[in-house]
Structures are given as structure tokens and as C-alpha cells.
Design a protein around this motif. Sequence first.
Motif, PDB file in Angstrom:
ATOM      1  N   ALA A  16       1.403   6.225  -7.137  1.00  0.00           N
ATOM      2  CA  ALA A  16       0.326   7.159  -7.475  1.00  0.00           C
ATOM      3  C   ALA A  16       0.797   8.600  -7.349  1.00  0.00           C
ATOM      4  CB  ALA A  16      -0.876   6.903  -6.569  1.00  0.00           C
TER       5      ALA A  16
ATOM      6  N   ARG B 244       0.834  -1.202   0.000  1.00  0.00           N
ATOM      7  CA  ARG B 244       0.000   0.000   0.000  1.00  0.00           C
ATOM      8  C   ARG B 244       0.869   1.253   0.000  1.00  0.00           C
ATOM      9  NH1 ARG B 244      -5.591  -0.196   3.019  1.00  0.00           N
ATOM     10  NH2 ARG B 244      -5.815   1.339   1.368  1.00  0.00           N
TER      11      ARG B 244
ATOM     12  N   LEU C  67      -5.467   6.232   1.325  1.00  0.00           N
ATOM     13  CA  LEU C  67      -6.794   6.082   0.734  1.00  0.00           C
ATOM     14  C   LEU C  67      -7.015   7.030  -0.433  1.00  0.00           C
ATOM     15  CD1 LEU C  67      -8.863   5.809   4.049  1.00  0.00           C
ATOM     16  CD2 LEU C  67      -8.095   3.940   2.580  1.00  0.00           C
ATOM     17  N   PHE C  68      -6.539   8.256  -0.288  1.00  0.00           N
ATOM     18  CA  PHE C  68      -6.924   9.303  -1.220  1.00  0.00           C
ATOM     19  C   PHE C  68      -6.028   9.361  -2.454  1.00  0.00           C
ATOM     20  CE2 PHE C  68      -6.603  13.815  -2.560  1.00  0.00           C
ATOM     21  CZ  PHE C  68      -7.910  13.986  -2.996  1.00  0.00           C
ATOM     22  N   THR C  69      -4.714   9.281  -2.266  1.00  0.00           N
ATOM     23  CA  THR C  69      -3.792   9.485  -3.389  1.00  0.00           C
ATOM     24  C   THR C  69      -3.939   8.413  -4.470  1.00  0.00           C
ATOM     25  OG1 THR C  69      -2.232  10.621  -1.927  1.00  0.00           O
ATOM     26  CG2 THR C  69      -1.375   9.805  -4.026  1.00  0.00           C
ATOM     27  N   PRO C  70      -3.951   7.105  -4.135  1.00  0.00           N
ATOM     28  CA  PRO C  70      -4.160   6.111  -5.203  1.00  0.00           C
ATOM     29  C   PRO C  70      -5.521   6.263  -5.888  1.00  0.00           C
ATOM     30  CG  PRO C  70      -3.244   5.062  -3.251  1.00  0.00           C
ATOM     31  CD  PRO C  70      -3.631   6.449  -2.853  1.00  0.00           C
ATOM     32  N   TRP C  71      -6.554   6.583  -5.102  1.00  0.00           N
ATOM     33  CA  TRP C  71      -7.881   6.781  -5.712  1.00  0.00           C
ATOM     34  C   TRP C  71      -7.865   7.939  -6.690  1.00  0.00           C
ATOM     35  CZ3 TRP C  71     -11.026  11.111  -5.445  1.00  0.00           C
ATOM     36  CH2 TRP C  71     -12.313  10.970  -5.973  1.00  0.00           C
ATOM     37  N   LEU C  72      -7.199   9.017  -6.324  1.00  0.00           N
ATOM     38  CA  LEU C  72      -7.128  10.182  -7.211  1.00  0.00           C
ATOM     39  C   LEU C  72      -6.361   9.848  -8.485  1.00  0.00           C
ATOM     40  CD1 LEU C  72      -7.993  13.168  -7.204  1.00  0.00           C
ATOM     41  CD2 LEU C  72      -5.714  13.728  -6.347  1.00  0.00           C
TER      42      LEU C  72
ATOM     43  N   ARG D  90      -8.202   6.959 -15.481  1.00  0.00           N
ATOM     44  CA  ARG D  90      -9.372   6.443 -16.203  1.00  0.00           C
ATOM     45  C   ARG D  90      -9.989   7.509 -17.083  1.00  0.00           C
ATOM     46  NH1 ARG D  90     -11.790   3.347 -10.892  1.00  0.00           N
ATOM     47  NH2 ARG D  90     -10.418   1.512 -11.005  1.00  0.00           N
TER      48      ARG D  90
ATOM     49  N   ARG E 272      -6.060   6.840  -9.844  1.00  0.00           N
ATOM     50  CA  ARG E 272      -6.901   5.958 -10.669  1.00  0.00           C
ATOM     51  C   ARG E 272      -7.981   6.765 -11.390  1.00  0.00           C
ATOM     52  NH1 ARG E 272      -6.445   2.582  -6.078  1.00  0.00           N
ATOM     53  NH2 ARG E 272      -8.500   3.280  -5.339  1.00  0.00           N
ATOM     54  N   LEU E 273      -8.583   7.723 -10.684  1.00  0.00           N
ATOM     55  CA  LEU E 273      -9.623   8.546 -11.293  1.00  0.00           C
ATOM     56  C   LEU E 273      -9.068   9.320 -12.485  1.00  0.00           C
ATOM     57  CD1 LEU E 273     -12.468   9.811 -11.250  1.00  0.00           C
ATOM     58  CD2 LEU E 273     -11.559  11.547  -9.674  1.00  0.00           C
ATOM     59  N   GLN E 274      -7.921   9.949 -12.284  1.00  0.00           N
ATOM     60  CA  GLN E 274      -7.348  10.726 -13.382  1.00  0.00           C
ATOM     61  C   GLN E 274      -6.970   9.831 -14.564  1.00  0.00           C
ATOM     62  OE1 GLN E 274      -3.294  12.076 -13.414  1.00  0.00           O
ATOM     63  NE2 GLN E 274      -3.925  14.201 -13.771  1.00  0.00           N
TER      64      GLN E 274
END
Length: 388
Positions: free
Chosen positions: A11, A4, A153-158, A164, A160-162
Motif C-alpha cells: 500500500a 499485514r 490500519l491506516f495505510t492499506p485503508w488509504l 476505488r 484501498r480508498l484511493q
Amino acid sequence: MRKRVAAVWVAARYLLVGALTGLVSLFLLPVLLVLLVVVRPTALRRLHDWAQRERTRVAAFLGRPIPEPAPPQRLPDARGDLAWLVVHGLTGPVLGVLGIMFPGAALNAVLVPFYWWAVPENDPVTSPYPVTSWTGAAFMPLIAAGYALIALLFTPWLARLQSRVLGALLSPPPGAQLALRVAELTASRAAALEAHGAELRRIERDLHDGTQNKLVAVAMHLGIIERALRRDPAGALPLVLKAQDATSDALAGLRGVVRSIYPPVLSERGLDGAVAGIVASCGVPCSLSVADLPRAPAAVESAAYFVVAEALTNVVKHSGATRCEVRLSGTDHLVLAVWDDGHGGADEERGTGLVGIRRRVAAFDGTMTLDSPVGGPTTLRVTLPRGA
């Protein structure tokens, strides 16, 4: 936990690079808009090249390829790249800052106890509260843990969002992708027809210049024997022996033509055994390595066999190599590589058989890559679908 943390690092690095490319895109946006009016073809090429760099970066992060659309010829063809440029230019820097904010804050909170006392009292460290004493600094590791948890939690999600969103913008629309595939299949079919025609012409030439002439010689010998039998039957034996030799020569030539269509050794010994025979007779010291090579359809094995034969012929004639190597592998695709330590500089335009190899490979919807810098070494790599 280690994975993680590594994911956060990947990320954050992705978002940071995205912030830099976003700033460049934001700068390029007005420049390209002006160029699209003045020199449209050049601007479209530059936009396509810049978008392709980002395609490669986003695809590496997503772990899947993003198909490259055909270079745009008209402005409507570049709508996806233009949309990406606008979105990335406006959001890339912002998302980059947000992505590294929490990992950076966690790192800073860890370091605060080591340097807060060196900061002027009228401008204390604030992370997130002013640190003016050792008591305040003692709580910084807890603050760092909180920031780290948010970052996990936030950095990998951000990221992935960008990725995609950008991946969707950079991907060609389904219709364009289908049209590109149709164009590829059309080119592949044309290459197959060209390769087929060239093969038929080669067979016709071999039969005409070799086997036919030898059969004519046999017929002439038989005519001479017929006349000799009428005049001097006892002296006809040497002529019969000559006719027998001519017949054997004609049969050998015919077998050679048949073997050039589909070598019997392929069905008897498989591709690895057949290639081993070519390697053993190569004029340059050559080795063969085989890994995970199940049987493939006869047409595919035949194409691979002749590719290796032509490639090794090129090595002997043109490379100046002292050694070479053939590698065969692949379960999903048949992959073959021919390497040599020659002087390099191989060029398809110089007629060294590479064009014929590319056409033969394209006929099976395969790919061929050539790496041959001046000074060597040279590596020819061919990939053939097994389902062809």
C-alpha cells in the motif's frame, strides 16, 4: 502478521507511486487544458494514454481489470479521464505523503536510539518529543510500535480508498461499456460472416477445381466405355479399370473436401488426438503438450484444429524454424499456442494466413496475439470461449 506487514509495504509503495503520478498529473493539467484548445485530437490521445497507464496500475492493485474505453474522439468522451486527472493531480501527492508518513515515522523511531546523540543539542530529534537523553531514546521502540500499529490500519485503508475512487473515475460509464460491447459484437459478427463467406468460397473452389473435374473425367470414361462396348466388348476391360481409378480419385477428392469442413478425427479422437496427427505430419520437428483439456463444442474444436493447421503451415513455409511446439490447455477457455524458433518478423499484412486465423478466431469472440520480434522466436496465442 507477515501478510499485514507486506500489505502495508504494498500500500505504501502504491501510494508513493501515486504521489509521483499525481504530481505529473497536476503538471499536465494546465498543459492539457491549453492543448485541448489548440490541438484537441493530440491532447485527447495523450490524455487517454496517460489515463491508461494509471488504469493498469490501479487494476493491478485492485486485483481486477478496469475496462479500457474507446479512444475519445470528442471532448465529452474524455470526461472520465479529465475528472481523474483533476482528482488525482490534487489528491495524489497529499495521499502519498499521508500513506508513507506513519511507516516512515515508525522506521525513524526505531533508528532514533542509534543517531540521536549525533544531532546538535540545540536542534534535537523530535519523534514525537525531543530526544535529548538515553532515557528518552529508550522509549522510542514503543513509539515505533504505535506508529507501526497506525500504519497497519491506516495505510492499506488509504490505498484501498484511493484505488476505488480512481478506479471508478477511470472506468467507462455503463452506457459506454455497453456500447463498446455492442461494437465488439458487431465486429465479431462481421468477422464471422467474412470467415463463413471465405469458407464457402474455398469449398466451392475445391469442388469446382477438383472434385467436379474428376467427376467429369469419370463421365468421359464411361462414355468411352459405352462406345467400346458397342464396337469391341472384349477390349473394354482396360477402359473400365481406368474409369474405376478415376472414380476412386474423385471419391478421395470428395472425402478431402468433407474432411476440410469438419475432420472426422475430431469426433473420433478429440482435439488433442486430431492435433497430434497434424503435429506428427509437420515438416518441422514439432512437439505437443496438453494440459487440462476437456471436450469443447464441435465448432470450437474445429476452429482450434484449423488454427493449428494454418499456423504450422506458416511455420513450415515462412519461419525457417528448426523446431516448434504446440500447447493446448484451458478449462474455462480453450487456449492454444504455437511456438517456433524461426527468424521471426511475422506480419499479418504480408498475407501469411494470419489474417484468416484472426477472422476465424474473431468469429467465436476469441482473441489472438502474435509475438514475433525480428530474429525470433515467434509465439502465436489464441483463446477461444468454450461456450461459443
